[in-house]
Design a protein around this motif. Structure first.
Motif, short mmCIF file in Angstrom:
data_model
loop_
_atom_site.label_atom_id
_atom_site.label_comp_id
_atom_site.label_asym_id
_atom_site.label_seq_id
_atom_site.Cartn_x
_atom_site.Cartn_y
_atom_site.Cartn_z
N LEU A 172 -5.96 0.17 -2.90
CA LEU A 172 -4.89 1.02 -3.41
C LEU A 172 -4.28 0.43 -4.69
O LEU A 172 -3.88 1.16 -5.59
N ARG A 173 -4.23 -0.90 -4.78
CA ARG A 173 -3.72 -1.52 -6.00
C ARG A 173 -4.64 -1.23 -7.18
O ARG A 173 -4.18 -0.93 -8.29
N TYR A 174 -5.95 -1.28 -6.96
CA TYR A 174 -6.88 -0.94 -8.04
C TYR A 174 -6.74 0.53 -8.45
O TYR A 174 -6.84 0.87 -9.63
N ILE A 175 -6.53 1.41 -7.47
CA ILE A 175 -6.32 2.83 -7.78
C ILE A 175 -5.03 2.99 -8.59
O ILE A 175 -4.96 3.80 -9.52
N ASN A 176 -4.01 2.22 -8.23
CA ASN A 176 -2.74 2.27 -8.95
C ASN A 176 -2.92 1.89 -10.41
O ASN A 176 -2.37 2.53 -11.32
N VAL A 177 -3.71 0.84 -10.68
CA VAL A 177 -4.00 0.46 -12.06
C VAL A 177 -4.79 1.56 -12.76
O VAL A 177 -4.52 1.89 -13.93
N TYR A 178 -5.75 2.15 -12.07
CA TYR A 178 -6.54 3.25 -12.65
C TYR A 178 -5.64 4.41 -13.03
O TYR A 178 -5.80 5.02 -14.10
N GLU A 179 -4.66 4.71 -12.18
CA GLU A 179 -3.70 5.78 -12.50
C GLU A 179 -2.95 5.44 -13.78
O GLU A 179 -2.74 6.30 -14.64
N ASP A 180 -2.51 4.19 -13.92
CA ASP A 180 -1.85 3.75 -15.16
C ASP A 180 -2.74 4.00 -16.37
O ASP A 180 -2.30 4.52 -17.40
N GLY B 22 0.81 -1.21 0.00
CA GLY B 22 0.00 0.00 0.00
C GLY B 22 0.84 1.26 0.00
O GLY B 22 0.55 2.23 -0.72
N HIS B 23 1.90 1.27 0.79
CA HIS B 23 2.81 2.43 0.81
C HIS B 23 3.44 2.67 -0.56
O HIS B 23 3.57 3.81 -1.01
N LEU B 24 3.83 1.59 -1.22
CA LEU B 24 4.44 1.71 -2.55
C LEU B 24 3.45 2.23 -3.58
O LEU B 24 3.80 3.04 -4.44
N TYR B 25 2.20 1.76 -3.52
CA TYR B 25 1.17 2.26 -4.43
C TYR B 25 0.95 3.76 -4.21
O TYR B 25 0.87 4.53 -5.18
N ILE B 26 0.84 4.17 -2.95
CA ILE B 26 0.61 5.58 -2.64
C ILE B 26 1.75 6.45 -3.17
O ILE B 26 1.53 7.52 -3.76
N GLU B 27 2.98 6.00 -2.97
CA GLU B 27 4.15 6.75 -3.43
C GLU B 27 4.11 6.97 -4.94
O GLU B 27 4.35 8.07 -5.44
N LYS B 28 3.76 5.91 -5.67
CA LYS B 28 3.72 6.01 -7.13
C LYS B 28 2.55 6.87 -7.61
O LYS B 28 2.69 7.70 -8.51
N ILE B 29 1.38 6.69 -7.01
CA ILE B 29 0.20 7.47 -7.41
C ILE B 29 0.44 8.96 -7.13
O ILE B 29 0.13 9.83 -7.96
#
Length: 284
Positions: A123-131, A75-82
């Motif tokens: 957060l992983r789904y949000i990360n994909v959405y950001e992509d 989750g921390h890694l997803y937040i950092e990238k988003i």
């Protein structure tokens, strides 16, 4: 072990334990994908019909073997990238919409600075959405087909903000029972269709999504999806992993790059495995 379990565990757990042992030692055969191990789809069907089980399905072992196993650190890694690429997605207005993903199923949530309680899987789904937003700019009015959908979390995250014209969710029949039960709890910005592989028609979509699922299929099943939708569609986003047994005769990423016109590899960020990558097309 079973005798000991009988003294301390309910019958339902003992039954599940026996099935897992059968799976482990090869007496239950995987037929159509890595996740089609009978335990997982059977659990999905049961959770769709049993309100008590549905209310906690994201914490059940039978489910966590396939989904909902992202860690707090993930989750921390997803937040950092988003935050680096599209900070607005994790600011108050949007993040509160995304957090609604965790209302049902009782996922494991963690308290993240400036965000609050949220599950790392959301957060992983949000990360994909950001992509997807970065690659394809705007998903509004898209006809989307997702191959391998879990409980529908990616669909709900996308349609929390974007307004897609239509969203087709493709999975095993029993899995789709849980998907529809979950998504029916929300008012989505789209029209949903639920299809098995054989119900899926040859059709063109604006975007194909598959988070790991397509790459976990045997080659002859991959051919069905390639011919029905992937090669007919304008754009695609496919997280590719490399965990299939050789007996599956699945396509390699190099082979898929040759088969899918104008496709390219990009890095998965953050990596869920060092061997993983993302295959995209139609983003030029």
């Amino acid at each position: 072990m079973i005798k000991t379990l009988k003294k301390i565990a309910p019958k339902s757990f003992i039954k599940l334990y026996k099935k897992i042992r059968l799976y482990k030692y090869g007496e239950i055969k995987i037929s159509t994908s890595i996740s089609d191990n009978q335990i997982y789809p059977d659990f999905c069907a049961k959770a769709s019909l049993d309100s008590k089980l549905f209310n906690n399905f994201k914490r059940e072992y039978a489910y966590n073997r396939i989904l909902e196993h992202a860690t707090e650190q993930d989750g921390h890694l997803y937040i950092e990238k988003i935050a680096r690429n599209n900070k607005s997605l994790i600011q108050e207005k949007n993040i509160e919409l995304f957090k609604q993903n965790d209302i049902w199923g009782n996922p494991r949530r963690f308290n993240y600075e400036n965000i609050g309680l949220i599950s790392p899987s959301t957060l992983r789904y949000i990360n994909v959405y950001e992509d997807l937003l970065r690659l394809f700019k705007d998903l509004n009015d898209f006809k989307i087909c997702e191959i391998g959908v879990g409980y529908g979390g990616q669909c709900r995250i996308i349609n929390s903000i974007s307004k897609t014209e239509e969203y087709t969710l493709v999975d095993l029949k029993k899995v789709l029972m849980l998907t529809q039960t979950y998504l029916d709890k929300y008012a989505l910005n789209t029209s949903t269709r639920y299809k098995t592989m054989n119900e899926l028609k040859t059709e063109s979509y604006d975007l194909i999504i598959s988070n790991y699922a397509f790459s976990e299929l045997p080659g002859h099943i991959q051919d069905v999806y390639l011919n029905k939708v992937i090669l007919n569609s304008k754009r695609g986003y496919m997280i590719f992993n490399n965990i299939n047994p050789l007996s599956f005769n699945s396509y390699t990423k190099e082979q898929l790059l040759e088969i899918i016109p104008n496709s390219q590899l990009i890095n998965e960020e953050p990596y869920s495995s060092s061997k993983n990558c993302i295959i995209v097309w139609g983003n030029n």
